[in-house]
Design an enzyme around this catalytic site. Structure first.
Site, mmCIF file in Angstrom:
data_model
loop_
_atom_site.group_PDB
_atom_site.id
_atom_site.type_symbol
_atom_site.label_atom_id
_atom_site.label_comp_id
_atom_site.label_asym_id
_atom_site.label_seq_id
_atom_site.Cartn_x
_atom_site.Cartn_y
_atom_site.Cartn_z
ATOM 1 C CG ASP A 41 -4.021 -5.193 5.082
ATOM 2 O OD1 ASP A 41 -4.439 -4.052 5.325
ATOM 3 O OD2 ASP A 41 -2.795 -5.464 5.020
ATOM 4 C CE1 TYR A 55 0.613 7.919 0.942
ATOM 5 C CE2 TYR A 55 0.498 10.267 1.443
ATOM 6 C CZ TYR A 55 -0.026 8.991 1.539
ATOM 7 O OH TYR A 55 -1.187 8.788 2.245
#
Ligand code: NAD
Length: 346
Positions: A46, A161
């Site tokens: 991450d 998105y």
């Protein structure tokens, strides 16, 4: 609660599983899931610094890397047998409607991760798509028609998105068509549960409603602000159903390069969602509405005909049960935050 079918995986316990976005909500839960199943080699990646990860699982290799950079994606995919790409710059409607560029830029993550995974010789690649990839013209009213997989085309996805998700889905499909790379694609519908964002601007409606009700209880100000007029409808899928669903979809040969819904079909309005949380908390609040706030499409539900036909299963944790667990978790987080302890946020 759901009964989860046994998943048959051609995966050895020491094969390397790579999960990206592992500092976030779903990625973190997926790492814990595979760890608890006994998989011994998991690499969690991450962009967030390690102390900010929502879950850190002991024994898991945890790397802080920006996967929109090609070299980092190559490093992350090295030696992987399976890659689960859950990294994306995203949040609830408040984030998605305001930060379309950030959402679009997640295309870099998938572009680099799929190429790096393919070159690393990974056996399988999973991409986390979204119900936001569906044609918004079909989602204008609260009496939402359940969206079936073919409803993504003709395309008119959520600006930013949704288009990024649709484009990344296409990458997955073409890597399979042209190069024979085994890819799997799930379209998540509003995943919720413990260990997700609950304040700070990226949180989604279920967590936001729990937090607002807890705040009202705590402060004695018994009002709750709802975005839009509260009639907009959604279905919400509990995190446990989501991680089991990812596992089943990834290991199903009938689902190669084939987008599939992963969502509940229990449709509720935002007003009904608030009533559920009030009921859990044992409180009644005065509702105010902000018509100018981001509220997304009028209505959206998941058509589960396809997933039921292929997997003989669908997400079915009742919303009331999942929200009870989510509420309890957020209540503890809220108390911890007040006490000055470190908590999960954005
Ligand atoms: P999340 O925000 O909790 O987790 C995403 C993680 O990706 C974050 O920890 C973030 O730091 C990381 N990330 C962002 N950019 C990165 C980069 N450049 N390099 C490395 N890591 C990066 O979100 P989530 O709810 O866990 O969502 C996981 C995936 O599922 C995302 O692809 C999301 O679009 C998709 N999805 C989620 C939902 C939902 O309801 N939660 C619905 C549809 C689709």
């Amino acid at each position: 609660m759901s009964d989860y079918p046994v998943v048959v995986r051609d995966l050895n316990k020491d094969d390397l599983i790579v999960v990206t976005g592992a500092g976030g909500f779903i990625g973190g839960s997926l790492v814990r899931y595979f760890h608890d199943l006994g998989y011994a080699r998991i690499r969690a990646v991450d962009r967030k610094p390690l102390p900010e990860w929502y879950q850190r699982v002991p024994g898991v290799e945890s790397l802080c890397m920006d996967l929109s950079e090609k070299e980092n994606a190559i490093e992350a995919a090295k030696g992987a047998v399976e890659v689960y790409n859950l990294a994306a710059d995203m949040g609830g409607m408040g984030f998605i409607e305001r930060f379309r560029i950030e959402c679009l830029r997640s295309i870099l993550i998938n572009t680099h991760m799929i190429e790096a995974s393919y070159r690393a010789g990974a056996k399988r690649y999973f991409f986390s798509s979204s119900a936001c990839a569906y044609n918004t013209d079909l989602q204008k009213t609260p009496d939402a028609i359940a969206l079936k997989e073919s409803d993504a085309y003709p395309a008119m996805a959520e600006r930013g998105y949704g288009w990024e998700k649709l484009m990344s889905e296409m990458f997955c499909q073409e890597y399979h068509a042209e190069r024979g790379f085994e890819t799997h694609i799930a379209r998540f519908h509003n995943i919720y549960g413990p260990n997700g964002t609950w304040y700070g601007g990226r949180e989604k409606a279920p967590a936001a409603m729990c937090r607002k009700v807890i705040e009202a209880e705590d402060t004695g100000d018994h009002t709750i602000e709802i975005w839009g007029d509260g009639t907009q409808t959604r279905s919400f899928c509990y995190i446990e159903d989501c991680v089991h669903g990812i596992d089943m979809i990834m290991h199903c040969d009938k689902l190669i390069a084939t987008p599939i819904n992963l969502g509940s079909k229990e449709l509720v309005s935002i007003n009904e969602l608030v009533s559920i949380v009030e009921d859990i908390a044992g409180i009644k609040l005065n509702r105010t509405y902000d018509p100018t706030a981001p509220k997304g499409v009028g209505g959206r539900n998941s058509d589960n005909t396809f997933i039921k036909s292929v997997l003989n299963w669908e997400p079915s944790t009742p919303l009331r049960d999942g929200m009870g667990k989510t509420y309890d978790w957020i209540k503890t987080q809220y108390a911890d935050l007040k006490a000055g302890k470190r908590v999960v946020h954005d």
